[in-house]
Scaffold this motif. Structure first.
Motif, PDB file in Angstrom:
ATOM      1  N   ASN A  96       0.779  -1.293   0.071  1.00 35.87           N
ATOM      2  CA  ASN A  96       0.010   0.013  -0.312  1.00 35.87           C
ATOM      3  C   ASN A  96       0.899   1.242  -0.109  1.00 35.87           C
ATOM      4  OD1 ASN A  96      -2.304   1.276  -0.005  1.00 35.87           O
ATOM      5  ND2 ASN A  96      -2.589   1.462   2.335  1.00 35.87           N
ATOM      6  N   GLN A  97       2.092   1.050   0.937  1.00 39.00           N
ATOM      7  CA  GLN A  97       2.952   2.551   0.828  1.00 39.00           C
ATOM      8  C   GLN A  97       3.487   2.487  -0.559  1.00 39.00           C
ATOM      9  OE1 GLN A  97       5.262   5.583   2.020  1.00 39.00           O
ATOM     10  NE2 GLN A  97       3.732   4.337   3.495  1.00 39.00           N
ATOM     11  N   LEU A 100       1.217   4.345  -2.799  1.00 39.31           N
ATOM     12  CA  LEU A 100       0.769   5.532  -2.555  1.00 39.31           C
ATOM     13  C   LEU A 100       2.211   6.540  -2.940  1.00 39.31           C
ATOM     14  CD1 LEU A 100      -0.706   5.569   1.038  1.00 39.31           C
ATOM     15  CD2 LEU A 100      -1.765   6.063  -1.095  1.00 39.31           C
ATOM     16  N   ASN A 101       3.266   6.092  -3.039  1.00 36.95           N
ATOM     17  CA  ASN A 101       4.583   6.868  -2.825  1.00 36.95           C
ATOM     18  C   ASN A 101       5.555   6.317  -3.946  1.00 36.95           C
ATOM     19  OD1 ASN A 101       3.600   8.526  -0.943  1.00 36.95           O
ATOM     20  ND2 ASN A 101       4.349   7.216   0.693  1.00 36.95           N
ATOM     21  N   PHE A 230       8.341   8.291   2.811  1.00 37.10           N
ATOM     22  CA  PHE A 230       7.490   7.651   3.563  1.00 37.10           C
ATOM     23  C   PHE A 230       6.737   8.622   4.665  1.00 37.10           C
ATOM     24  CE2 PHE A 230       6.282   6.207   7.828  1.00 37.10           C
ATOM     25  CZ  PHE A 230       5.483   5.025   7.937  1.00 37.10           C
ATOM     26  N   THR A 233       3.600  10.446   3.503  1.00 35.87           N
ATOM     27  CA  THR A 233       2.268   9.810   3.430  1.00 35.87           C
ATOM     28  C   THR A 233       1.274  10.496   4.165  1.00 35.87           C
ATOM     29  OG1 THR A 233       3.749   7.550   3.359  1.00 35.87           O
ATOM     30  CG2 THR A 233       1.335   7.720   4.076  1.00 35.87           C
ATOM     31  N   THR A 238      -5.307   9.895   3.850  1.00 35.83           N
ATOM     32  CA  THR A 238      -5.265   8.451   3.097  1.00 35.83           C
ATOM     33  C   THR A 238      -5.773   7.445   4.051  1.00 35.83           C
ATOM     34  OG1 THR A 238      -2.931   7.662   4.276  1.00 35.83           O
ATOM     35  CG2 THR A 238      -2.686   9.080   2.069  1.00 35.83           C
ATOM     36  N   TYR A 240      -4.003   4.634   4.728  1.00 35.24           N
ATOM     37  CA  TYR A 240      -2.881   3.922   5.115  1.00 35.24           C
ATOM     38  C   TYR A 240      -2.906   3.337   6.316  1.00 35.24           C
ATOM     39  CZ  TYR A 240       2.048   2.448   5.806  1.00 35.24           C
ATOM     40  OH  TYR A 240       3.126   1.944   6.097  1.00 35.24           O
ATOM     41  N   GLY A 406       0.544   5.799  11.017  1.00 37.66           N
ATOM     42  CA  GLY A 406       0.076   4.400  10.705  1.00 37.66           C
ATOM     43  C   GLY A 406      -0.382   3.704  11.642  1.00 37.66           C
TER      44      GLY A 406
END
Length: 408
Positions: A96-97, A100-101, A230, A233, A238, A240, A406
């Motif tokens: 997932n990280q 996103l990035n 990171f 994020t 999000t 996340y 997170g």
């Protein structure tokens, strides 16, 4: 990793595959716990079944399955063996990280290996720091040429603990500062890279075979195109953190349901009725004792409530992903916080009451029924449930949204 792509599952077939795997896991989870036999074959079976590729985006050849499906797969697999259920937790969180990035090239490279069965493990937390988000591991620029690091931009140094799944991993997602004091990034490091030492030193009372011990990095060369941001994020809304916590809630729910199932089986086949139940209620079997039946009713109610909150939380995460805003992301986090707080309590309570309703014989070491409580108690320590309730309370009192990180 083999380049053979694993068959793609969908929202209908993934839970069916997970249920079949769970039934197989349940045949040996007790002995693996007792002997601390690491589930290498079982983790490989998980990946070979295609369960590790559930969230790979459509554009990269994956099924892009929703959180509702992923959470159900986690719940089912954790029913069979919560150790195997927890091993891929960080795998999905860091995919997932990556979504996103990561750059398109980074995504293509890693997702293609995941489709072929590659597993990602985390290397996040560190021992001896002020708190869980205090990180010392650092990527420093390479200043010399002509050495074994030639062609790489960074050297990674640090030591991590609680590295769940690291003993089974192809990739380690390492949370690290980019240069001394720089922002947090993720270094994607192959487990066999020189300078990486994965140490089998996890010795918790429960979740004994998750491979969650130490990983040490000593001058590990990392190319710039294997590093993703990171810290950014949490600059925008999000799901996340909500997604990560949702999967933890699914693991707890699976533990609770399995404990209740095993309690029922034990009481039906092995427990003796209490003399007063025979004399006063006229029962012949322990499972007919009205007090025992009432206790099972209370546990069934608790587990059903946990399952319902889990399903609702997963639905909220999917809704937020479909129409992301500060409000929808907050609602998803709050729904997951409620599920996480409830499932943690239910898992610990039910796994303890398993022994209460089953009787003294259930406490014999040979039954190993205490593993359910040990697993629940260990896994639920990841994040304090009280802080989930605190954020829910702040929302209820004055509408304060949960923080962006997170862990909620």
């Amino acid at each position: 990793m083999s380049t053979t792509e694993i068959a793609r599952l969908d929202a209908e077939t993934a839970p069916l595959v997970a249920r079949r795997l769970a039934d197989e896991l349940a045949l040996g989870d007790g002995s693996r716990d007792r002997d601390r036999a690491l589930p290498h074959d079982q983790v490989k079976a998980y990946a070979a079944a295609g369960l590790g590729a559930l969230t790979v985006p459509l554009v990269f050849g994956g099924p892009a399955l929703p959180a509702t499906t992923v959470a159900e797969v986690f719940r089912l697999v954790s029913w069979g063996d919560p150790n195997v259920g927890q091993v891929p937790h960080s795998h999905f969180v860091f995919l997932n990280q990556l979504r996103l990035n990561g750059t398109r090239e980074q995504q293509q490279r890693i997702y293609s290996e995941v489709r072929a069965g590659a597993l990602v493990a985390n290397a996040q937390s560190e021992l001896g720091t002020k708190h869980v988000r205090d990180i010392r591991t650092t990527l420093t620029p390479v200043v010399s040429t002509g050495s074994t690091t030639d062609g790489c931009e960074w050297l990674l140094n640090g030591e991590k603990f609680y590295c769940t799944g690291s003993l089974f991993a192809d990739y380690l997602a390492v949370l690290t500062h980019l240069d001394v004091g720089g922002p947090l990034h993720v270094a994607w490091v192959r487990a066999e890279t020189p300078g990486v030492e994965v140490i089998d030193d996890w010795d918790a009372v429960g979740q004994r075979t998750t491979g969650s011990g130490t990983v040490r990095f000593t001058d590990v060369p990392v190319a710039d195109d294997w590093v993703t941001p990171f810290a950014v994020t949490f600059d925008v809304p999000t799901t996340y953190g909500a997604f990560a916590q949702l999967l933890h809630a699914a693991i707890d729910t699976g533990i609770a349901r399995r404990a209740l199932d095993e309690a029922g089986e034990f009481v039906r086949t092995k427990s003796r009725p209490y003399p007063d139940a025979i004399a006063i209620a006229g029962v012949e079997k322990a499972c007919e004792d009205p007090l025992v039946v009432h206790a099972f009713g209370e546990m069934e109610l608790a587990v059903r409530s946990a399952e319902a909150l889990l399903a609702e939380a997963a639905r909220r995460v999917d809704e937020a992903d479909a129409s992301l805003s500060a409000e929808s992301a907050a609602e998803a986090s709050l729904a997951v916080a409620a599920a996480r707080a409830a499932t943690a309590k239910v898992a610990v309570d039910v796994t303890s009451r398993l022994l209460e309703v089953s009787g003294t014989r259930a406490a014999l070491a040979a039954t190993n029924l205490d593993r359910h409580w040990r697993n629940a108690r260990t896994h639920t320590l990841h994040d304090p449930a009280a802080w989930k309730v605190q954020h829910l309370g702040r929302w209820a009192v004055d509408g304060t949204p949960p923080p962006r990180h997170g862990q909620i």
